[in-house]
Scaffold this motif. Sequence first.
Motif, PDB file in Angstrom:
ATOM      1  N   GLY A   1      10.982   7.299  26.212  1.00 18.34           N
ATOM      2  CA  GLY A   1      11.828   6.860  25.120  1.00 18.34           C
ATOM      3  C   GLY A   1      12.352   5.460  25.317  1.00 18.34           C
ATOM      4  O   GLY A   1      12.288   4.884  26.408  1.00 18.34           O
ATOM      5  N   ASP A   2      12.896   4.890  24.241  1.00 22.54           N
ATOM      6  CA  ASP A   2      13.457   3.547  24.235  1.00 22.54           C
ATOM      7  C   ASP A   2      14.568   3.439  25.289  1.00 22.54           C
ATOM      8  O   ASP A   2      15.535   4.211  25.255  1.00 22.54           O
ATOM      9  N   PRO A   3      14.455   2.485  26.219  1.00 22.64           N
ATOM     10  CA  PRO A   3      15.465   2.399  27.287  1.00 22.64           C
ATOM     11  C   PRO A   3      16.884   2.182  26.765  1.00 22.64           C
ATOM     12  O   PRO A   3      17.835   2.773  27.289  1.00 22.64           O
ATOM     13  N   GLU A   4      17.035   1.334  25.738  1.00 27.04           N
ATOM     14  CA  GLU A   4      18.378   1.082  25.211  1.00 27.04           C
ATOM     15  C   GLU A   4      18.943   2.338  24.554  1.00 27.04           C
ATOM     16  O   GLU A   4      20.131   2.656  24.724  1.00 27.04           O
ATOM     17  N   LEU A   5      18.102   3.048  23.825  1.00 24.58           N
ATOM     18  CA  LEU A   5      18.568   4.271  23.180  1.00 24.58           C
ATOM     19  C   LEU A   5      18.997   5.294  24.228  1.00 24.58           C
ATOM     20  O   LEU A   5      20.056   5.936  24.095  1.00 24.58           O
ATOM     21  N   ARG A   6      18.220   5.451  25.280  1.00 19.25           N
ATOM     22  CA  ARG A   6      18.581   6.412  26.322  1.00 19.25           C
ATOM     23  C   ARG A   6      19.885   6.007  27.012  1.00 19.25           C
ATOM     24  O   ARG A   6      20.714   6.864  27.334  1.00 19.25           O
ATOM     25  N   GLU A   7      20.081   4.723  27.202  1.00 18.60           N
ATOM     26  CA  GLU A   7      21.323   4.260  27.817  1.00 18.60           C
ATOM     27  C   GLU A   7      22.521   4.565  26.928  1.00 18.60           C
ATOM     28  O   GLU A   7      23.569   5.024  27.409  1.00 18.60           O
ATOM     29  N   LEU A   8      22.365   4.356  25.627  1.00 16.72           N
ATOM     30  CA  LEU A   8      23.472   4.597  24.703  1.00 16.72           C
ATOM     31  C   LEU A   8      23.760   6.093  24.566  1.00 16.72           C
ATOM     32  O   LEU A   8      24.925   6.506  24.512  1.00 16.72           O
TER      33      LEU A   8
ATOM     34  N   GLY B   1      22.805   9.866  33.144  1.00 15.05           N
ATOM     35  CA  GLY B   1      22.217   8.550  33.273  1.00 15.05           C
ATOM     36  C   GLY B   1      21.006   8.431  32.372  1.00 15.05           C
ATOM     37  O   GLY B   1      20.422   9.443  31.960  1.00 15.05           O
ATOM     38  N   PRO B   2      20.578   7.206  32.035  1.00 12.73           N
ATOM     39  CA  PRO B   2      19.423   7.027  31.142  1.00 12.73           C
ATOM     40  C   PRO B   2      18.169   7.750  31.640  1.00 12.73           C
ATOM     41  O   PRO B   2      17.402   8.292  30.834  1.00 12.73           O
TER      42      PRO B   2
END
Length: 406
Positions: free
Chosen positions: A77-84, A97-98
């Motif tokens: 998945g999209d790294p930024e989306l997982r972080e958010l 965590g992401p």
Amino acid sequence: MTTRSIPPAPVSSRLAGVRSSPVRDLLALVGDEDVISFAGGLPAAELFDVDGLRESFVRALSGPAGRRNLQYAATEGDPELRELVAARLTRRGVPTGPDDLLVTTGSQQALTLLTTALLEPGSVVAVEEPSYLAALQTFSLGGARVVGVASDEDGAIPESVEEVFREHRPSVLYLVPNFANPTGRTLSGPRRARIAELAAEHGTWVVEDDPYGELRYSGEHVAALAADPLLADRCVHLGSFSKIGAPGLRLGWARIPRALRPAVVVAKQAADLQTSTIDQAAAADYLARADLDAHVARVVTAYRERRDALLAVLTTELPAGSSWSRPDGGMFTWVRLPDPDGILDTAALLPAALAAGVAFVPGASFFAGAPDRATLRMSFTTHAPDRIAAGVARLGAVLRAEDPHR
């Protein structure tokens, strides 16, 4: 010349015992303005943040990122989306965590991936009775044997969980602990703690499906099963953008313990390679820029009013002796009609209800074992209070006219 008729090729035997979803079948009524439907668990479309999501899609398609967001991408998945999403889960009391997350095409896909990763044909899955219909379909399609756990107003009963664990040795316990589909019930804190102890003791995986957890209208927050240290290495926590954002995006996520993660990623690679890159990018932009908490608060205010409207009118319109759940959140209430002779089947009442312009889901489909056919599920989120009142009035008239005990 004689033409020999060739029979069509048979479908897979795995589909033989999988029932069609009456919920999906009834979704055809959504566009019929003459029918007030309490059937589908549909968010209120007028509450979607169309403008905010449109702006996010525009940004996701703009500049150099636009071409990248139309390309293949990583399965996880999209790294930024997982972080958010990880940060949001952490704020809600589930430290994440992401790298703990896999983005899925709706949380429903996560159930399919977990079925592939955790279950063999003949494996046992324990579910709260009644349970989410699409989960029952998924487990059945995977060849699992589904065993029901007894429940009451406080959710799954730990003594029944223990009995099922001891007698059937399930590989997975599947629960919707917050405002469950179909009953609207919430699993109490003490029961969560006891069930965590049992799962740890028996080495059973727990799948905690939590699409409704942010939609709380009353009562106190209850800690997630995934936050219990006893389940750190054996609980998969599922979430979704469908109920707090928009279901058309088909975006969900699974928080997966490290040891299980590679198998689920491989299962997703085999299923669809990845979830839509552009949808993930737009969702990441939206989560980064929009005030999702404020949007959820607006949704909660509207849904609380609709829940209260439904509960009030059920009191005046349903037959004496009826009972229903009083959910602290989510989208559903579970109704049981009086049935002293054990002959009532709400599925038999549905044609008359549809003819009167109102729809519900008969309860039998939500049971893994012997169903209680005097039950039905009603969703209160789709319609404004005045239309809810009109729909229940129609239903009440049908129930009085069709009462088999008269």
